[in-house]
Design a protein around this motif. Sequence first.
Motif: not given
Length: 1239
Positions: A292-293, A296-297, A299, A356, A359-360, A370, A374
Amino acid sequence: MASVSYQIANLLEKMTSSDKDFRFMATNDLMTELQKDSIKLDDDSERKVVKMLLRLLEDKNGEVQNLAVKCLGPLVNKVKEFQVETIVDALCGNMVSDKEQLRDISSIGLKTVISELPLASSGLASNVCKRITGRLSNAIEKQEDVSVQLEALDILADLLSRFGGLLINFHTTILAALLPQLSSPRQAVRKRTIVALSHLVMSCNHPLYTKLIDFLLDGLSHDTSTSTTRTYIQCIAAICRQAGHRFGEHIERVMPLIVRYSREEDDELREHCLQAFEAFVHRCPKEITPHIHTITELCLTYIVYDPNYNYDDEGDEGEDGVVMETEEEADDDDNDEYSDDDDMSWKVRRSAAKCLEAVIATRHELLCEFYRALSPALIARFKEREENVKSDIFHAYMALLRQTRPSVGVSLDPDCMDQEEGPVCMLQTQVPAIVKAVHSQMKEKSIKTRQDCFTLLKELVIVLPGALTNHIPALIPGIQYSLGDKNSSSNMKIDTLAFVYCLLTSHPPEVFHSHMAVLVPPVITAVADGFYKITAEALLVLQQLVKVIRPLDTPSNFDFTPFTGELYRCTLIRLKAADIDQEVKERAISCMGQIICNLGDYLQGELHTCLPIFLDRLRNEITRLTTVKALTKVAGSPLRIDLRPILGEAVPILGSFLRKNQRALKLSTLTLLDTLVRNYSNALNTELLNKVITELAPLLSEADLHIAQLTLTLLTSIAQLHSAALARVSDGILPEILTLVKSPLLQGAALNSMLEFFQALVKAGLPGLGYRDLLSMLVTPVTQGRIGESVPVLHKQAFHSLAKCVAALTVTWQQEALTVVEQFLRDVQNPRNDAQHIFALLIIGEIGRHIDLSSVTSLKQVILNSFSPPSEEVKSAASYTLGSVAVGNLPQYLPFVLQEIEAQPKRQYLLLHSLKEIISCQSSSPSGVQLLQPFVPAIWQQLFRHCECGEEGTRNVVAECLGKLTLIDPASLLPRLQESLVSDSALMRTTVVTAVKFTISDQPQAIDPLLRQSIGQFLRTLQDPDLNVRRVALVAFNSAAHNKPSLVRDLLDSVLPQLYSETKVRKELIREVEMGPFKHTVDDGLDIRKAAFECMYTLLDSCLDRLDIFEFLNHVENGLKDHYDIKMLTYLMVARLAQLCPTAVLQRLDRLVEPLRNTCTMKVKANSVKQEYEKQDELKRSAMRAVAALLTIPDADKNPHLSEFVSQIKTTPELQLIFESIQKDSTGASQDANLMDLS
């Protein structure tokens, strides 16, 4: 039969006509005939019709061809299998024809046939499928003609999505035909191949699935051409989207490759990589966790990827705030002639935003993270230049806000804000940044952007009511802009008004007062709008505005007079109009009700115009309910609006409503009548009220206690303010009330309103309804039998209700109290029967609660003597009475009760019940707690002596008393309970843990902060060596998870392993007992397993976001194979899980279906008793409910195991019957919820 054949022959003849119109009409008529259910064709007609339709597919006229294709759909279900095969063969043959038109029409024909093939008759379907499949695979492999390939791929995809399971034998052939197409030079072929493959993986077996994935990964690890790489990545994403539940095990191999490709300089490739990540996040929640990390990076990097634009020019807020780089600056572009159409970077940004959002939406546990990382990044991107991308960024932020809403179940928890502290506080600090970013977007030309702004702010206000209190001035210009005519569509206006409504309801009124001059005019204009939806929304806002400009509950200095006239006039126009939309009518009535309720004193001159319209609307069946509610507002207004002009006509109409068969109307009418009697009693006379009173008797029934309660409240108000109107109450109403009082269902609010009515009635002093008259009416039902005669049997609850009514009368007539008590004491000393004995005891108890009876000398002894009769009911009534009498004079009676508990070991249980009664009653009010306080140490000491009693019943009463006492003085008593946890006695530990259960309630209590600190220690007893202590600890944990989840949410990491370990069957706890010639197995661990599964079920509703669903499902799977009671619980869980987390359940479907199938196919032994059959039947029903719930998961029906099981159910008559009734129930229930209550 003959006539049908004749008719068909006639049509077929016309179809050969040279005139195209004849052919068209004849085909059309054939279509109509085929759509009739009743039509039956003989073999000859079938053959002719099929032959003719296939000929018409080659007709020169396009319209005739189209109709002929449409006829194939209904025909497939009407002809024999052989004919269907003929049709399919002919169509497949045409597919590879040279004529393009014939190919197109045949492919439409094949699609029609596939979509119409009946799923039930798998024989026909599988034959047809097999025929088509071979031909399609060949068509796909021959690459001469791309259009044939495309059509074939399309049809194959349809076939696989509908009948994938029947083609298992062909899967290998299909895969072999499809794989080479992934590297086809034509993009359209590649795309359709991906679609077909994604349908194939839903039903193919495991080795084939792995083979496909291996092929794709192999291709990706050798650098092939860019277009092939893109296709492979798209294909992986499609497979994961369609069959993600099988994809998890390959994630570790796939991720590194896709991450590598996502860093390459190719916008389309990046887009596909991000789309693949999005699919992984959605469909493989567990396996993707370590990545996931990284996702996220990536994105966050790509959401700002916009190489051709420069956003630095923040100062310029104009429309062209975005400056394009000149060609000279754009060094990274090899091509000098760079046009904006070539810019694909927006696709990368869009897929990053969508990823994103995924993921959220799926990672609640990372919420704080987040908000740190984010949230600021997303807020900074609200300025995105591409409208679609901007919309996706807004949606990602909305997903973040939705995740921050306190989760279901926790929202009922008063302390939920404490543990949601992190995210909510962080959001609070980011509100100014959000408003600043949104503020500039609210005047964009784009309607979509503005709608997104309003939806986002609405979500924000739902999560944080009052969040925008300091930012209202920044939002007003945007609201004005969107309500103006020049810049908005109807939907835009509706969305804006909905947001204004949300804003007004969630912020304090004074915030808006300075902006009223700007806010009111556009809303008034919107009320006059021609489009009914805008009017309806505007009236809702207007109604709220009225409450804001003059709030009646708080003092306000705002001068609202300039708006009063305008608000009234624009609503009046809508209220008068008879020819408008139903919703507008209703909202105009409600809005006018609010205006008169809040501003009526400034509209005195207008009331004569407006109130008669209300009368008119009352007479109309469609608007009457809304009008009753509006009048209730007006009648309850503190401004005391003068309603006299309409009361004379309105009251009889309201009386007639009480006869109608519309429950909502009855409830609202009773409330309105009560408000009128209370506030306008001078304007009402006996004659008017009689019109209502004659309608009340039928409403006093146990069939609807809520209506009965409101009716009693209305009667109480009449007795207090207009008692003359009740002169004839004895005729119809009192007999109904006396029947109701004997109802076993009467309790709570309805019983309290009954008591208030009797008190009001006795005070009214009507002739024939004095204290003694009413008393004898209440006592007669129990005492009417003579000695030895049988009395009509009353329910236990009826004795309590009658006794409470007698006490209510007596409390108002205190001078009579002692003589009445003496009279009933005589009944206790020599009762005629048990019923009278119990009744007399209960009356003394209820009177003793309110009046000090310590002056009655023999009372204690008489009650104690009632502890010894053989009847359990009498004993229980005596213990209740002793407790109740003690409440009337604690210093006199409480020490006596404690002393008796010590002195009378045989009566201990009953005396403890008396003590429980005292504690429960006193702790319900602050004054009671104060009176009880001095006795707490003595009670505590006495209770602790009995914590280790061998009788479980006694221990439970002791635990309840300890729990309720702890609530009175938590600071000093909770630590004392804690100390006892280390006691050597297992019985002591069980009692203490049970006591803690009684301190947890669903209401906020003073003990909560202390409990939060110490609950962990109490829950350590889950590791206690004693089985019973562990069981009780689970019950306490269940109570906490249900009533106050915030207490245990943070302890779940340590509690869950213990909870799960209790769900396992323990061999050492199963023993054999010999009962005569039979051996019987007894499982001592069953109760604790049951308690554990009950906890699991509760956690699903209250702490779902803290559970690892896959771990949870492992234990549910074991429960599905356990004992009857546990199976029943786990079936409920499966159904609940299917609703709450369908993706996870889909991944485990194969393992859940097997035990369900075993239950449904299990046979009861031939010589079993009736109960065994009933039990088995109930199990099957529950299992089927679980299956029905599983079928509601999208794509579950494509699972081979489940679909095979469902077809097995449908072919077994007894199972099919059960299954159909369950499906009917579940659809019926959802429809009933939507049905209106029409009179």
